[in-house]
Design a protein around this motif. Structure first.
Motif, mmCIF file in Angstrom:
data_model
loop_
_atom_site.group_PDB
_atom_site.id
_atom_site.type_symbol
_atom_site.label_atom_id
_atom_site.label_comp_id
_atom_site.label_asym_id
_atom_site.label_seq_id
_atom_site.Cartn_x
_atom_site.Cartn_y
_atom_site.Cartn_z
ATOM 1 N N GLU A 254 0.809 -1.228 0.000
ATOM 2 C CA GLU A 254 0.000 0.000 0.000
ATOM 3 C C GLU A 254 0.839 1.273 0.000
ATOM 4 N N ILE A 258 2.182 0.358 -4.654
ATOM 5 C CA ILE A 258 1.085 0.998 -5.390
ATOM 6 C C ILE A 258 1.391 2.469 -5.702
ATOM 7 N N LEU A 262 1.718 3.842 -9.618
ATOM 8 C CA LEU A 262 0.888 4.916 -10.197
ATOM 9 C C LEU A 262 1.759 6.091 -10.638
ATOM 10 N N LEU A 391 -8.486 -9.866 -13.553
ATOM 11 C CA LEU A 391 -9.268 -8.669 -13.245
ATOM 12 C C LEU A 391 -10.366 -8.464 -14.280
ATOM 13 N N ALA A 405 -11.721 -1.574 -7.687
ATOM 14 C CA ALA A 405 -10.254 -1.462 -7.707
ATOM 15 C C ALA A 405 -9.768 -1.036 -9.090
ATOM 16 N N VAL A 406 -10.342 -1.640 -10.134
ATOM 17 C CA VAL A 406 -9.907 -1.316 -11.503
ATOM 18 C C VAL A 406 -10.321 0.121 -11.852
ATOM 19 N N ALA A 409 -8.087 2.779 -10.296
ATOM 20 C CA ALA A 409 -6.772 2.966 -10.939
ATOM 21 C C ALA A 409 -6.926 3.711 -12.265
ATOM 22 N N ALA A 428 -0.193 -2.670 -14.569
ATOM 23 C CA ALA A 428 -1.076 -2.060 -13.566
ATOM 24 C C ALA A 428 -1.919 -3.134 -12.888
ATOM 25 N N ALA A 429 -2.426 -4.092 -13.673
ATOM 26 C CA ALA A 429 -3.291 -5.142 -13.106
ATOM 27 C C ALA A 429 -2.562 -5.930 -12.023
ATOM 28 N N ILE A 432 -2.698 -3.802 -8.919
ATOM 29 C CA ILE A 432 -4.066 -3.709 -8.377
ATOM 30 C C ILE A 432 -4.425 -5.005 -7.658
ATOM 31 N N GLU A 433 -4.095 -6.139 -8.274
ATOM 32 C CA GLU A 433 -4.494 -7.392 -7.621
ATOM 33 C C GLU A 433 -3.610 -7.692 -6.408
ATOM 34 N N GLN A 435 -2.867 -5.555 -4.174
ATOM 35 C CA GLN A 435 -3.606 -4.905 -3.095
ATOM 36 C C GLN A 435 -4.820 -5.754 -2.684
#
Ligand code: NFE
Ligand code: MG
Length: 572
Positions: A254, A258, A262, A391, A405-406, A409, A428-429, A432-433, A435
């Motif tokens: 986190e 992440i 980003l 995702l 979540a998707v 982002a 990115a996926a 995201i996953e 997290q």
């Protein structure tokens, strides 16, 4: 005229991968993916006790360690009709969750980041500026100007000694490197921190499974006996240690992974339009929360998406003939039915005695067989598997948590949903996953503690342990979502022994050569149209291939000292 370039070996992956790409007018017009390692594990387990097979096939790979063991014990449990106790399900989920946290963070920082982060350029950063950026995107405590200035001194020492060590091979100064120096410095600092952290999270496996890599599994459950008050086994102190490690892991994801993902992605949004791939996505689903029998209870939903159409999700069936493997372009003898035919894995063959042309060679002869990876297909179609597939299937299935979540982002990066079908989307996926999985793993941990508190300490169901109770013949399939995508093992048992065994692995789906219809698999397809600024420094190829997180050790199931030859090396 197209110019064929060879990248072999592709580094910062697991195993041996060779990519040949044809470049015309600065763009890739065709691509071929080859693995130069040979397999053998599927043959090694033939004739062995099915209860032992997990220990052999887990050695397929030490990177996605544990997932081959889970698939194997699930296949045997499926064949023999064994339901494992809830505690074993939760321990398996926690171990797999810890693997995701570890594997994805290591991929981001140690295998993929240097495609985007210029280490040498970080030397010219102003540490005050890096500190400001760090503090604006995260509460992570290591963020002072002095901290970043010390990191800079460490890199300067490498450079001055002329030995960049782990940073020796990279496209430093490449025109496609777009990050400001201050962000490069942030990336390098966290590369080093992630190296430190990743040695902690693996302790979850050592506590629950005895060791890492290759922790212990058991057909019927898990081998870690719960006894809260004892000095050994899974006692209160060790359970508390697992909880602490998971919390720290979630925090690292986190507060470091992440925000960095980003921040870096925001400078590379054009990669949301590059590396599209086959457009078909498959997820087997995983992380059962109410028994393994019903995939609708899984945290990651199961399904197939065709032609990027998220409005329709198709069901996956591992038992009928939907999934087949072809060997028309792979260095194995064709099945006796001919080069055009595929085999469902229960009937699959791994014939490593193929005597036709094999490495070494100048260039791959792509008119013939050109890889040790087989070519799997779902209903005749190439499928991309992995974080993005999971995702998208979850999104298409209407899973609110995954959709949120998707969407979060996409909004943060201010890119349209189409940007998901890309190199950037894959990378990115994965974040995201990570997290999502970190959150779920805390839930699994809490559930395990609650069960124990309620007096349920069962960890294994040994009712079918004695082979005398088994039917003369049985077959089963065990599937999981490994970090790199859908993974399944198929077993046939006869007279208490393993009669046939087949593994179809995520990287097999993604890295395979063409099928008999000439359809490209995900790597070959994703490279089409990619711009290559300088064919001598093909950074763009590496970015897209790395976005899949290749593992050829998994895809071909074994290293061989004869198979790892290297020809015409462009070492990157
Ligand atoms: Ni060796 Fe693996 C994962 C499996 S392979 S890394 O994740 O199964 O693609
Ligand atoms: Mg196989």
């Amino acid at each position: 005229m197209a110019n064929r370039i060879v990248v072999d070996p592709i580094t910062r992956i697991e195993g041996h991968l060779r990519i040949e790409a044809e470049i015309k007018d600065g763009k890739i017009v065709d691509a071929f993916s080859s693995s130069t390692m040979v397999r053998g594990l599927e043959n090694i387990v033939k004739g062995r006790d099915p209860r032992d097979v997990w220990a052999f096939v887990q050695r397929t790979c030490g990177v996605c360690t544990t997932v081959h063991a889970i698939s194997s014990v699930r296949a045997v449990e499926d064949a023999l009709g064994i339901a494992v106790p809830p505690n074993a399900e939760m321990v398996r989920n926690i171990m797999e969750g810890a693997l995701y946290m570890h594997d994805h963070a290591v991929h981001f920082y140690h295998l993929h980041a240097l495609d985007w982060v210029d280490v040498v350029n970080a030397l010219s950063a102003d540490p005050n500026e890096t500190s400001k950026i760090a503090q604006s995107i995260s509460n992570w405590p290591k963020s002072s100007p002095g901290y970043f200035s010390d990191i800079q001194k460490r890199i300067q020492k490498f450079v001055d000694s002329g030995q960049l060590g782990i940073f020796a091979n990279g496209y430093w100064g490449h025109p496609q490197m777009k990050l400001p120096a201050a962000v490069n410095l942030l990336g390098v600092a966290h590369y080093l921190e992630a190296l430190e952290w990743q040695k902690e999270i693996v302790k979850v496996h050592t506590i629950l499974g005895g060791k890492n890599p290759h922790p212990n599994y058991l057909v019927g459950g898990m081998a870690c006996a719960i006894n809260e008050n004892s000095t050994g086994g899974l006692n209160a102190e060790r359970l508390a240690h697992v909880g602490k490690l998971l919390k720290e892991g979630k925090n690292f994801i986190e507060q470091v992974y992440i925000p960095d993902l980003l921040a870096i992605a925001s400078f590379y949004k054009d990669w949301g339009g590059i590396g599209k791939g086959v457009g078909n996505y498959m997820s087997y689903g995983d992380f059962p929360v109410n028994g393994y029998g019903d995939p609708s209870n899984f945290k990651f939903p199961q399904g197939v998406i065709l032609n990027r159409d998220l409005s329709k999700v198709h069901d996956v069936d591992h038992r009928n003939g939907d999934i087949e493997e072809f060997v028309n372009n792979s260095w194995y003898d064709n099945y006796k039915e001919g080069a055009e035919t595929g085999r469902h894995p229960w009937e699959g063959e791994t014939n490593i005695n193929y005597s036709g042309p094999q490495p070494p060679y100048e260039h791959l002869d792509v008119e013939q067989k050109y890889s040790f990876v087989k070519t799997p297909r779902w209903k005749g179609q190439a499928m991309e598997v992995g974080p993005l597939a999971r995702l998208l299937v979850g999104y298409g299935r209407g899973n609110k948590e995954i959709q949120d979540a998707v969407n979060g982002a996409l909004k943060h990066l201010d890119v349209p949903v189409e940007a998901l079908f890309s190199t950037l989307g894959r990378t990115a996926a994965r974040g995201i996953e990570s997290q999502l999985v970190a959150n779920w793993t805390m839930e699994f941990y809490d559930q395990l503690l609650l069960n124990i508190k309620n007096g349920d300490t069962r960890m294994a169901n040994m009712e079918m342990w004695d082979p005398a109770k088994w039917p003369a013949e049985a077959k089963g399939v065990g599937f999981t979502e490994a970090p790199r995508g859908g993974l399944a093992h198929w077993i046939k048992i006869k007279d208490g022994k393993t009669e046939n065994y087949q593994q179809v692995v995520p990287t097999t789906w993604n890295a395979s050569p063409r099928d008999p219809k000439g359809q490209r698999s995900p790597y070959e397809s994703a490279l089409l149209g990619t711009p290559v600024a300088d064919p001598n420094l093909p950074l763009e190829i590496i970015r897209t291939v790395h976005s899949f997180d290749p593992c050829l050790a998994c895809a071909v199931h074994l290293y061989d000292e004869h198979g790892n030859h290297i020809s015409r090396v462009t070492n990157v």
